[in-house]
Every structure is written in C-alpha cells, then in structure tokens.
Design an enzyme around this catalytic site. Structure first.
Site, mmCIF file in Angstrom:
data_model
loop_
_atom_site.group_PDB
_atom_site.id
_atom_site.type_symbol
_atom_site.label_atom_id
_atom_site.label_comp_id
_atom_site.label_asym_id
_atom_site.label_seq_id
_atom_site.Cartn_x
_atom_site.Cartn_y
_atom_site.Cartn_z
ATOM 1 N N PHE A 104 3.248 6.885 1.519
ATOM 2 C CA PHE A 104 4.368 7.550 0.850
ATOM 3 C C PHE A 104 3.935 8.393 -0.334
ATOM 4 O O PHE A 104 4.744 9.063 -0.953
ATOM 5 C CB PHE A 104 5.381 6.497 0.386
ATOM 6 C CG PHE A 104 5.681 5.487 1.449
ATOM 7 C CD1 PHE A 104 6.480 5.827 2.533
ATOM 8 C CD2 PHE A 104 5.126 4.226 1.411
ATOM 9 C CE1 PHE A 104 6.723 4.910 3.544
ATOM 10 C CE2 PHE A 104 5.374 3.312 2.415
ATOM 11 C CZ PHE A 104 6.171 3.649 3.480
ATOM 12 N N PRO A 152 0.824 -1.222 0.000
ATOM 13 C CA PRO A 152 0.000 0.000 0.000
ATOM 14 C C PRO A 152 0.850 1.259 0.000
ATOM 15 O O PRO A 152 1.762 1.410 0.819
ATOM 16 C CB PRO A 152 -0.809 -0.139 1.286
ATOM 17 C CG PRO A 152 -0.969 -1.616 1.439
ATOM 18 C CD PRO A 152 0.336 -2.204 0.963
ATOM 19 N N CYS A 153 0.544 2.170 -0.947
ATOM 20 C CA CYS A 153 1.422 3.320 -1.163
ATOM 21 C C CYS A 153 0.952 4.596 -0.483
ATOM 22 O O CYS A 153 1.637 5.609 -0.523
ATOM 23 C CB CYS A 153 1.579 3.583 -2.660
ATOM 24 S SG CYS A 153 0.029 4.050 -3.480
ATOM 25 N N GLN A 154 -0.231 4.579 0.160
ATOM 26 C CA GLN A 154 -0.740 5.807 0.769
ATOM 27 C C GLN A 154 0.239 6.454 1.748
ATOM 28 O O GLN A 154 0.343 7.683 1.801
ATOM 29 C CB GLN A 154 -2.065 5.540 1.485
ATOM 30 C CG GLN A 154 -3.207 5.166 0.562
ATOM 31 C CD GLN A 154 -3.365 3.658 0.452
ATOM 32 O OE1 GLN A 154 -2.388 2.923 0.599
ATOM 33 N NE2 GLN A 154 -4.568 3.198 0.201
#
Length: 341
Positions: A99, A95-97
């Site tokens: 960053f 999950p990239c949220q």
C-alpha cells in the site's frame, strides 16, 4: 559513537531515555505485537506497564526486541501460523509495501500483504482492543481495501476509528504520516496533538557540527548527482537535514541506501555526511540505551520500519484509559508536554 553520546545529550534525549524505560511492575494487561519489528510500538506500551509478546519473521528484529524489552519475540511467519493465545490487546503494523506510494500498491494481490494474518488473529483471540499502524497509501488508491477491512472488523462487533497522523504533532521530530486504526468495545480517544514541535536540533544537538573519524561523506560525484536531481525535480529546499525543523520521513531506503534521497547532514565546512545509527534512532525517538542487533543495513531497516516509541507511548496511555474506563484521566498523556524541552 556510544562513548560520545553523553557530551551530545540534549534535554529531549535525556527525557526520552527516562520516560521510555521498560516498567518492571506491570499493569496486568497483556499485548500481542504482530509484525513487531524491533519493538518500537511495544516500547511505548512497556513504558506504561503493559506486558508485550512479539511476533516477527526477521531474526534481527526479534533479537533487538528481546534484548531491550526483556520480553519474548517469536521468530516466525505469521502468514503460516495460527495464534490462539489469550490477550487483552493486539497491536502491530502489517507489512506496508502493498500500500506504500513507493511499493507498487498492488494491495490484496501482493504476497507481502500481512492483513489476512492480522485479521485472522483478531477473530481468534478476540482482544478487548486492537491497533493497526500502516502507511497513508491505504487511504488512497487502496481505499477499497481499507473499507473491506473495516467491514470485516465491524462484523466482529468492534467500534472502529481511524486517523491519518503526522507524528511531528505528537512530540516526534519527524514529518511522518501514518494511518492508525483502532478497534474497541467501549470508548476510545486518540492522543491530543501537542502544542510543541520538536526539531531535529532538539534531538541531535551538536551532532550537526560533529564528524567522527568513521563518518561516511558524500563524494563530489554524489554531490553533483544530488544537485542535478534537485534541479530536475524543481526541489526548492535542499534535502539536507534542517536544524530548526522536524526531519522528513525516515525510510529504509533513505537511511541505508546511497541515493539522492538519502538522509544527510551538511556540516559547516560544506561537506555532507550520512547519518549514524544513533542519529537515526533519535529522530525516530528511540532512547540512547536502546541497542539494535544485526548489520548496519539491518539496523537502519529496523529503525526505518518502526513506529516512533514516543507516539506509541501516548497511544498506550489512551489504551490504558480505555481498558480501565478512567475517562477522567483522559488528558494525562499530554500533561508532561509544556516542560518537555
């Protein structure tokens, strides 16, 4: 819109449909796909003959994965699960949220961080190679966290390479920047940049002049809001999709949300309409035969969160070269490019 796809085919869409077919005969290597989403990255690997197994906590993503890839996708929370299955390759996009530029960038302090689960799996299953896809924000404000991740992986005796990749340079009609991290034991080379640029028109063709009855048009008040937004932000170029250029980055918000940033097509009569699922899928290089499960919003989210299968296909070729040590065939992933359109 499915029944209308044939008359709106382009050379690019036809070749994508054939190139990204799931191979029935496998190459003998198995891939674990963590935080798999709907299978964008896995599709590129399956088209080369890898056997993939997906893991994701979103039920719709798992249904889409299994319908199109004929592979199992386990619907579970990786942060609460230990995976010990033997495998050759591990791929995925934690999950990239934490960053993302638009996601507050709390990094390791964010409960949505999927890196601990990903790294734990690498440590346990000891693959020959792994690939991590993430947002470019990991290179900036949270660079300290990237360094921490790389140091951890070094201690597991992996060589580490990473690149900030613009997908538009790899036959994807989208200016989509993503960080690709690769860990391996022997040697690995990233795909070569293409000499071609694929435009939105190469992919959508007559969609730019096509308005089905079910089209969702922007209202006059929405047009006025967009005009004020672009004036206030000193936007030189309107955000409408441009025929002769790659699309801007597809995201969950600009696909599914009714905001000034939404992805949209401006028709000849001056009206603007929102993109359809199929149009968004083509811009992300999903084949027309690839079906998405769930509500319209869920499908847009699946597309916006995906790795473009066209880029994944080129990565998979390089992974196969690495696993089989066929360095003499290192350029085969770009041999089809000159005649791609």
């Amino acid at each position: 819109m499915k029944k209308n796809l044939k008359k709106l085919d382009t050379k690019f869409s036809k070749k994508i449909d054939k190139l990204l077919k799931v191979k029935k005969i496998k190459n003998g290597f198995k891939v674990l796909d963590l935080f798999s989403g709907c299978g964008g990255m896995a599709l590129g690997f399956e088209a080369i003959g890898f056997k993939t197994i997906g893991y994701d906590n979103n039920k719709d993503c798992c249904l889409t994965y299994e319908e199109n890839l004929n592979s199992k996708c386990f619907n579970l929370d990786l942060n609460k699960t230990n995976i010990v299955e033997k495998t050759d390759v591990v791929i995925g996009g934690p999950p990239c949220q934490p960053f993302s530029v638009g996601g507050l960038q709390k990094g390791i302090l964010d409960s949505r961080d999927g890196f601990p689960a990903f790294l734990k799996t690498i440590q346990k299953v000891k693959p020959k190679l792994f690939i991590i896809e993430n947002v470019r924000g990991l290179l900036y404000k949270n660079k300290w966290y990237l360094d921490k991740i790389i140091n951890f992986l070094f201690k597991l005796n992996y060589k580490i390479d990473y690149q900030l990749v613009n997908m538009s340079e790899y036959l994807v009609p989208q200016n989509r920047q993503r960080l690709i991290i690769v860990g391996y034991k022997n040697s690995f080379e990233f795909p070569k940049k293409s000499l071609q640029k694929i435009s939105a028109e190469d992919v959508l063709g007559n969609y730019f002049d096509y308005a089905p009855e079910q089209s969702k048009y922007l209202t006059k008040s929405m047009d006025n809001y967009i005009k004020k937004y672009e004036t206030a932000s000193k936007c030189i170029n309107p955000r409408d999709l441009k025929k002769k250029e790659p699309s801007r980055t597809l995201t969950c918000r600009n696909l599914a949300g009714s905001t000034s940033d939404m992805m949209r097509i401006k028709l000849k009569n001056g009206k603007r309409r929102k993109l359809f699922i199929r149009e968004a899928a083509r811009l992300q290089t999903f084949p027309d035969w690839f079906n998405f499960c769930g509500s319209e919003q869920s499908q847009f989210y699946q597309i916006g969160n995906s790795v473009p299968p066209m880029y994944s296909y080129q990565l998979a070729l390089k992974v196969l070269d690495c696993l089989t040590n066929k360095n003499k065939k290192i350029i085969r992933s770009v041999r089809f490019q000159p005649s791609f359109l």
